[in-house]
Design an enzyme around this catalytic site. Sequence first.
Site, PDB file in Angstrom:
ATOM      1  N   THR A 257       0.854  -1.182   0.000  1.00 27.10           N
ATOM      2  CA  THR A 257       0.000   0.000   0.000  1.00 27.10           C
ATOM      3  C   THR A 257       0.891   1.234   0.000  1.00 27.10           C
ATOM      4  O   THR A 257       1.903   1.273   0.690  1.00 27.10           O
ATOM      5  CB  THR A 257      -0.946   0.008   1.217  1.00 27.10           C
ATOM      6  N   PHE A 259       1.087   5.292   0.664  1.00 31.55           N
ATOM      7  CA  PHE A 259       0.449   6.338   1.461  1.00 31.55           C
ATOM      8  C   PHE A 259       0.992   7.696   1.039  1.00 31.55           C
ATOM      9  O   PHE A 259       2.159   7.790   0.620  1.00 31.55           O
ATOM     10  CB  PHE A 259       0.782   6.148   2.944  1.00 31.55           C
TER      11      PHE A 259
END
Length: 357
Positions: A257, A259
């Site tokens: 992921t 960010f």
Amino acid sequence: MTDKLKPLREQIDAIDAQILALLNQRAKVAQEVGHVKAETNAPVFRPEREAQVLRGVADRNPGPMVATDVQTIFREIMSACRALEKRVTVAYLGPVGTFSEQAVYQQFGSAVEGLPCASIDEVFRATEAGTADFGVVPVENSSEGAINRTLDLMLGTTTLISGEVAIAVHHSLMTKTGNMDGVQVICAHSQALAQCQVWLNQNYPNIERRAVASNAEAARMAGDDASVAAIASEMAGTQYKLGVVKGHIQDDPHNRTRFAVIGHLQTLPSGKDHTSLVLAVPNKAGAVYQLLAPLAKHGVSMTRFESRPARIGTWEYYFYVDVDGHVNDAAVGKALAELKDQAAFFKVLGSYPVSLT
Ligand SMILES: O=C(O)C(=O)C[C@]1(C(=O)O)C=C[C@@H](O)C=C1
């Protein structure tokens, strides 16, 4: 054995004494930097400088230490030095134990004040209002794609993207007992359930799955109730005293992921940067093709292209575009000026150092 160890440990003690002295020497210089910055009200956290220091130590690392381990150590050194200037507060999607919290430490080191928030909206609000100096919000997952709420909130925010950080996302199935006896429901954030669906279909097809606010919330629930299993990080499992039934259950072993670090800081060029934009075009044939032509013309590479419906009832879209380079780079500056002229909507979300990981 002990005879051989003793002189080696004496060497380590002597080296540690030197490291300690040097660390404190560095800390004193950082304090001086802090005083200079305080006089001019300059920002304490400088993502471009930290990225350059971390890239530099990896490039110059002679070994045998692994470059990424050297970076972890220097990230902590800078974090501790920065905290002597000011301990920055960073808002993230809580509760404690989420991957967002992990991303905060990955970017800022551990000498930071984490501010867990109940939603991504709240992370934006806390950062906009100055309750937090920065916020960390998920932008995209390698298996599931864009985090739409973050993209939507980027449109209207007064904050800028000042950094990016990517982390490996490993999910574990965990319960209070460390086994699945009596488990009636498997809880996790909807993203985590989606990222583990093949494994869940194969292994627990008949157990109900329930989406909750975050994986850490699922871990908290599992800690209270032996009939609940949670999918979360092992960090969250430790937090809520859970036993691991099975680790690494995400369908993609390379699940990651990315960010964004949001704040009020216009990050300066670091030498290896990305710039994020949002664009909209009039709804006519060839408009998107034409819109992106200035990037090709000025040799600017696009690293990401994402669309979101404009939600005004017509078939219109916002395009989220990431490019290589910084707005201060001549080629990027020229390409953006031309893009702006053609676009029905144009917003620069920020320029920031490319994530180290
Ligand atoms: O160079 C600076 O501006 C510093 O404040 C020093 C330092 C560091 O410890 O190296 C600390 C915080 C900044 O984010 C960048 C670097």
